[in-house]
Design an enzyme around this catalytic site. Structure first.
Site, PDB file in Angstrom:
ATOM      1  N   ASN A  15      -5.313  12.552  -0.319  1.00 55.30           N
ATOM      2  CA  ASN A  15      -4.503  11.718   0.581  1.00 55.30           C
ATOM      3  C   ASN A  15      -5.445  11.055   1.579  1.00 55.30           C
ATOM      4  OD1 ASN A  15      -1.858  10.772   1.439  1.00 55.30           O
ATOM      5  ND2 ASN A  15      -2.169  11.984   3.283  1.00 55.30           N
ATOM      6  N   LYS A  16      -4.887  10.249   2.455  1.00 55.43           N
ATOM      7  CA  LYS A  16      -5.669   9.464   3.423  1.00 55.43           C
ATOM      8  C   LYS A  16      -6.729  10.304   4.123  1.00 55.43           C
ATOM      9  CE  LYS A  16      -5.424   5.960   4.053  1.00 55.43           C
ATOM     10  NZ  LYS A  16      -6.344   5.082   3.262  1.00 55.43           N
ATOM     11  N   ASP A  34      -1.700  10.783  -2.577  1.00 54.65           N
ATOM     12  CA  ASP A  34      -2.036   9.709  -3.525  1.00 54.65           C
ATOM     13  C   ASP A  34      -2.194  10.234  -4.933  1.00 54.65           C
ATOM     14  OD1 ASP A  34      -2.829   8.471  -0.831  1.00 54.65           O
ATOM     15  OD2 ASP A  34      -2.764   6.823  -2.280  1.00 54.65           O
ATOM     16  N   GLN A  44      -2.793   2.795   9.875  1.00 62.62           N
ATOM     17  CA  GLN A  44      -1.472   2.829   9.238  1.00 62.62           C
ATOM     18  C   GLN A  44      -0.469   3.629  10.082  1.00 62.62           C
ATOM     19  OE1 GLN A  44      -4.346   3.241   7.629  1.00 62.62           O
ATOM     20  NE2 GLN A  44      -4.259   2.620   5.493  1.00 62.62           N
ATOM     21  N   ARG A  89      -7.092  -0.314  -7.175  1.00 63.07           N
ATOM     22  CA  ARG A  89      -7.347   0.837  -6.294  1.00 63.07           C
ATOM     23  C   ARG A  89      -7.408   2.078  -7.178  1.00 63.07           C
ATOM     24  NH1 ARG A  89      -4.248   1.327  -0.807  1.00 63.07           N
ATOM     25  NH2 ARG A  89      -6.229   2.275  -0.233  1.00 63.07           N
ATOM     26  N   ARG A  94       0.853  -1.186   0.000  1.00 61.01           N
ATOM     27  CA  ARG A  94       0.000   0.000   0.000  1.00 61.01           C
ATOM     28  C   ARG A  94       0.889   1.236   0.000  1.00 61.01           C
ATOM     29  NH1 ARG A  94       1.803   1.807   4.018  1.00 61.01           N
ATOM     30  NH2 ARG A  94       0.646   3.731   3.705  1.00 61.01           N
ATOM     31  N   GLY A  95       0.220   2.413  -0.184  1.00 65.80           N
ATOM     32  CA  GLY A  95       0.983   3.638  -0.338  1.00 65.80           C
ATOM     33  C   GLY A  95       1.205   3.842  -1.829  1.00 65.80           C
ATOM     34  N   ALA A  96       0.961   5.066  -2.305  1.00 62.64           N
ATOM     35  CA  ALA A  96       0.908   5.296  -3.752  1.00 62.64           C
ATOM     36  C   ALA A  96       2.153   4.809  -4.508  1.00 62.64           C
ATOM     37  CB  ALA A  96       0.628   6.777  -4.011  1.00 62.64           C
TER      38      ALA A  96
HETATM   39  O1  MRU Z   1      -4.741   3.359   1.919  1.00 64.27           O
HETATM   40  P1  MRU Z   1      -3.250   3.525   1.911  1.00 64.27           P
HETATM   41  O2  MRU Z   1      -2.596   3.001   3.151  1.00 64.27           O
HETATM   42  O3  MRU Z   1      -2.630   3.011   0.637  1.00 64.27           O
HETATM   43  O4  MRU Z   1      -3.050   5.108   1.914  1.00 64.27           O
HETATM   44  C1  MRU Z   1      -1.756   5.631   1.853  1.00 64.27           C
HETATM   45  C2  MRU Z   1      -1.698   7.112   1.932  1.00 64.27           C
HETATM   46  O5  MRU Z   1      -2.690   7.793   2.034  1.00 64.27           O
HETATM   47  C3  MRU Z   1      -0.334   7.735   1.808  1.00 64.27           C
HETATM   48  O6  MRU Z   1      -0.273   8.946   2.518  1.00 64.27           O
HETATM   49  C4  MRU Z   1      -0.036   8.037   0.325  1.00 64.27           C
HETATM   50  O7  MRU Z   1      -0.254   6.906  -0.466  1.00 64.27           O
HETATM   51  C5  MRU Z   1       1.340   8.528   0.140  1.00 64.27           C
HETATM   52  S1  MRU Z   1       2.534   7.277   0.417  1.00 64.27           S
HETATM   53  C6  MRU Z   1       4.063   7.890   0.145  1.00 64.27           C
END
Ligand code: MRU
Length: 360
Positions: free
Chosen positions: A249-250, A239, A198, A86, A45-47
């Site tokens: 973002n989250k 993201d 997270q 996603r 996970r994470g972009a």
């Molecule tokens: O749902 P996730 O855990 O994939 O969400 C991740 C985030 O929101 C991060 O802040 C984003 O992807 C940036 S990661 C460098």
């Protein structure tokens, strides 16, 4: 160096993030379907990390093709499958598109009999590059970001934008790591980040590994800390960033940006330029993932809401660009007005956004 995604013994290795911090289990994937499933269930996970995993996923998807026709068909199927996992992080589409250009170039340059093995080789090489360039970009943006922080900074972050969310080093946590390495950081406030925690699970785990001081907060606590003067800066990842600087973002990031403005605290977003989507003018067009309501109704897999309760589970929100102090990228710190500074950054010869073969 901590990395959540790598290639070894002709397999894609992922550190299963659903099990952290209690168990460090490595998944060995050999089929594109497994990669899609791992992305969907947030094992990776994470972009930027999703983008890297998808680039390798395409290699797994096409590697047994024995004809040019099968190669094209398998590539398209794998591309579609991975893209459907996603919707919000644009790094996924960016990495898949970069691989498509590799395929197109091979199809126009190579002799038919060489194609399948050579294409697999070229796609694998490109996936390695995407991964390596992400680490370099994070180190660069980390150094730019650290410059922005005052001595003894107390920094609040949300979700996990660390090594685990990238190929390594991290974006928001890259800035925090760089500030720590330079002796500028006092501590990190870590939002727990409901519903999937997270922050409490992953960011805390990463910071603990490096001995960086931190404390975990419930997501609602940020305003109270800011009002007490305990936060010097907020730094999050992203993201997807639109051409006008709006940031997805989250979920919870927008609220932090509003609170930062209220309290006169800088609100920074750290990202590689591969997270910028220049095709969309503003955040209204960013697709926001909605996940299973059960994630909200439970905590760590344990049901807490009464039977029959319903919930809304937006995984991301959009922070309007007016609330963003600066975007910290591998080609420098972008300030408002964002449209021209983003355009300039994307044109920079070292912007990862531009890497990969030219489109034909
Ligand atoms: O749902 P996730 O855990 O994939 O969400 C991740 C985030 O929101 C991060 O802040 C984003 O992807 C940036 S990661 C460098």
């Amino acid at each position: 160096m901590l990395t959540p995604v790598w290639w070894e013994d002709s397999q894609l290795k992922l550190l299963d993030q659903t099990l952290l911090p209690h168990e460090e289990r490595v998944l060995s994937l050999t089929r594109v379907e497994e990669v899609a499933e791992a992305i969907r269930r947030l094992a990776v996970r994470g972009a930027p990390a999703i983008g890297v995993a998808a680039a390798y996923g395409l290699v797994l998807g096409v590697r047994s093709a024995s004809s040019t026709e099968a190669l094209r068909r398998r590539f398209d199927e794998a591309y579609k499958l991975l893209l459907s996992t996603r919707p919000t992080a644009v790094n996924l589409r960016w990495a898949l598109e970069r691989q498509r250009r590799v395929l197109d170039r091979a199809l126009s340059h190579l002799e038919a009999q060489d194609l399948p093995p050579k294409v697999v080789e070229a796609l694998l090489e490109e996936a390695h590059k995407i991964r390596e360039e992400d680490i370099q970009a994070n180190r660069r943006l980390g150094a730019y970001g650290a410059e922005l922080l005052p001595e003894g900074a107390r920094v609040l972050t949300h979700c996990n934008a660390g090594a685990l969310a990238t190929a390594g080093y991290g974006t928001a946590l890259g800035v925090i790591r760089a500030a720590w390495e330079r002796g500028k950081l006092d501590k990190v406030w870590v939002d727990e980040t409901r519903p999937l925690l997270q922050g409490a699970r992953l960011t805390a785990w990463e910071l603990a590994k490096e001995g960086i001081p931190y404390e975990i907060l419930v997501d609602g606590a940020a305003g109270a800390l800011m009002a007490r003067g305990l936060v010097d800066a907020v730094i999050t990842g992203a993201d997807r960033v639109a051409a006008n600087g709006d940031v997805a973002n989250k979920i919870g990031t927008y609220a932090l940006a509003v609170l930062s403005r209220r309290h006169g605290i800088p609100f920074y977003v750290a990202l590689p330029t591969s997270t910028i989507d220049s095709q969309i003018p503003n955040g209204d067009e960013i697709p926001i993932e909605e996940r299973d309501p059960e994630e909200v109704l439970s905590v760590a897999g344990q049901r807490v809401a009464p039977a029959g309760a319903s919930a809304r589970n937006y995984a991301f929100d959009v922070t309007p660009h007016e609330l963003v102090t600066a975007l910290i990228t591998e080609v420098g710190v972008l300030r408002p007005p964002f449209p021209p500074s983003i355009e300039k950054a994307l044109a920079h010869p070292e912007a990862v956004h531009r890497h990969g073969p030219e489109s034909s």
